[in-house]
Scaffold this motif. Sequence first.
Motif, short mmCIF file in Angstrom:
data_model
loop_
_atom_site.label_atom_id
_atom_site.label_comp_id
_atom_site.label_asym_id
_atom_site.label_seq_id
_atom_site.Cartn_x
_atom_site.Cartn_y
_atom_site.Cartn_z
N THR A 61 0.87 -1.19 0.00
CA THR A 61 0.00 0.00 0.00
C THR A 61 0.90 1.23 0.00
N VAL A 62 0.44 2.30 -0.65
CA VAL A 62 1.21 3.54 -0.73
C VAL A 62 1.61 4.00 0.68
N ASP A 63 2.79 4.61 0.79
CA ASP A 63 3.31 5.10 2.07
C ASP A 63 2.41 6.20 2.62
N CYS A 64 2.01 6.05 3.87
CA CYS A 64 1.10 7.03 4.47
C CYS A 64 1.78 8.39 4.68
N TYR A 65 3.11 8.47 4.54
CA TYR A 65 3.81 9.74 4.67
C TYR A 65 4.18 10.35 3.31
N ASN A 66 3.65 9.78 2.25
CA ASN A 66 3.75 10.37 0.93
C ASN A 66 3.12 11.77 1.02
N PRO A 67 3.75 12.81 0.48
CA PRO A 67 3.20 14.16 0.61
C PRO A 67 1.74 14.31 0.17
N LYS A 68 1.35 13.60 -0.88
CA LYS A 68 -0.04 13.68 -1.35
C LYS A 68 -1.00 13.03 -0.35
N VAL A 69 -0.56 11.95 0.30
CA VAL A 69 -1.38 11.31 1.33
C VAL A 69 -1.54 12.26 2.50
N VAL A 70 -0.42 12.80 2.97
CA VAL A 70 -0.45 13.71 4.12
C VAL A 70 -1.40 14.86 3.87
N GLN A 71 -1.32 15.46 2.70
CA GLN A 71 -2.20 16.58 2.39
C GLN A 71 -3.67 16.15 2.37
N ALA A 72 -3.95 15.00 1.76
CA ALA A 72 -5.34 14.54 1.65
C ALA A 72 -5.96 14.21 3.00
N THR A 73 -5.14 13.89 4.00
CA THR A 73 -5.70 13.55 5.32
C THR A 73 -6.21 14.76 6.06
N MET A 74 -5.77 15.95 5.69
CA MET A 74 -6.19 17.19 6.35
C MET A 74 -5.98 17.13 7.87
N GLY A 75 -4.89 16.51 8.30
CA GLY A 75 -4.56 16.42 9.72
C GLY A 75 -4.97 15.13 10.39
N SER A 76 -5.82 14.34 9.76
CA SER A 76 -6.29 13.10 10.38
C SER A 76 -5.18 12.08 10.56
N LEU A 77 -4.09 12.23 9.81
CA LEU A 77 -2.95 11.33 9.95
C LEU A 77 -2.40 11.34 11.38
N THR A 78 -2.60 12.44 12.09
CA THR A 78 -2.09 12.53 13.47
C THR A 78 -2.98 11.80 14.47
N ARG A 79 -4.16 11.35 14.06
CA ARG A 79 -5.10 10.72 14.99
C ARG A 79 -5.45 9.28 14.67
N VAL A 80 -4.93 8.75 13.58
CA VAL A 80 -5.21 7.36 13.19
C VAL A 80 -3.89 6.60 13.16
N ALA A 81 -3.82 5.49 13.88
CA ALA A 81 -2.61 4.67 13.87
C ALA A 81 -2.61 3.81 12.61
N ILE A 82 -1.53 3.90 11.85
CA ILE A 82 -1.43 3.17 10.59
C ILE A 82 -0.31 2.15 10.72
N HIS A 83 -0.64 0.90 10.42
CA HIS A 83 0.30 -0.19 10.56
C HIS A 83 0.46 -0.88 9.20
N TYR A 84 1.69 -1.17 8.82
CA TYR A 84 1.97 -1.93 7.60
C TYR A 84 2.36 -3.34 8.03
N LYS A 85 1.61 -4.33 7.52
CA LYS A 85 1.81 -5.71 7.97
C LYS A 85 1.64 -6.71 6.83
N ASP A 86 2.03 -7.93 7.11
CA ASP A 86 1.72 -9.07 6.25
C ASP A 86 0.25 -9.38 6.51
N LEU A 87 -0.62 -9.04 5.59
CA LEU A 87 -2.06 -9.15 5.82
C LEU A 87 -2.54 -10.59 5.94
N GLU A 88 -1.94 -11.48 5.18
CA GLU A 88 -2.35 -12.89 5.25
C GLU A 88 -2.10 -13.42 6.66
#
Length: 173
Positions: A61-88
């Motif tokens: 999945t695209v990096d949550c700290y990609n500048p376009k992601v950060v901008q699109a979150t409108m600050g919500s990135l600071t309140r949602v914990a994002i984890h990158y994992k082996d989904l299976e």
Amino acid sequence: MSFLKTPQKALAVFHIPEAGEESQQGLTLILDEVRDPGNLGTIIRYCDWYGIRNLICSNKTVDCYNPKVVQATMGSLTRVAIHYKDLEHYLKMSQRPVYGAFMDGASVYGMSLPQDAILVLGNEANGISKELEALIQHRIAIPRFGKNETESLNVAVAGAILVSEFKRNQSAT
């Protein structure tokens, strides 16, 4: 300091938090190889709106700290914990019911959906991978009401509709 031709007037600097343990209660949203930064940013934003504190992403999945992601979150990135994992592995270890968004799933409207569950959303072009599809217990869909000329809904839009249905019967806090 910005990738935009007409940037906002404010700039914020944040430390990237350490990934802690995610909650095993409530609705958890899982993203299987979502690639578009705008989609991820929108998904993070509605996770914040609906009180989903943990978002689990595949390693592709695209990096949550990609500048376009950060901008699109409108600050919500600071309140949602994002984890990158082996989904299976994550889904195999979970004890909660697993729902997946599919074009041919059962209509989500009228379903009694649990508060403690996992909802899997797939890649924009390919949907949920075959490996994860095998681990999904409940195939759900948003029914079409139009002339069926539209191929599908955008993953962020579809996810918002499905999350809203999961949250519909919870009392507001």
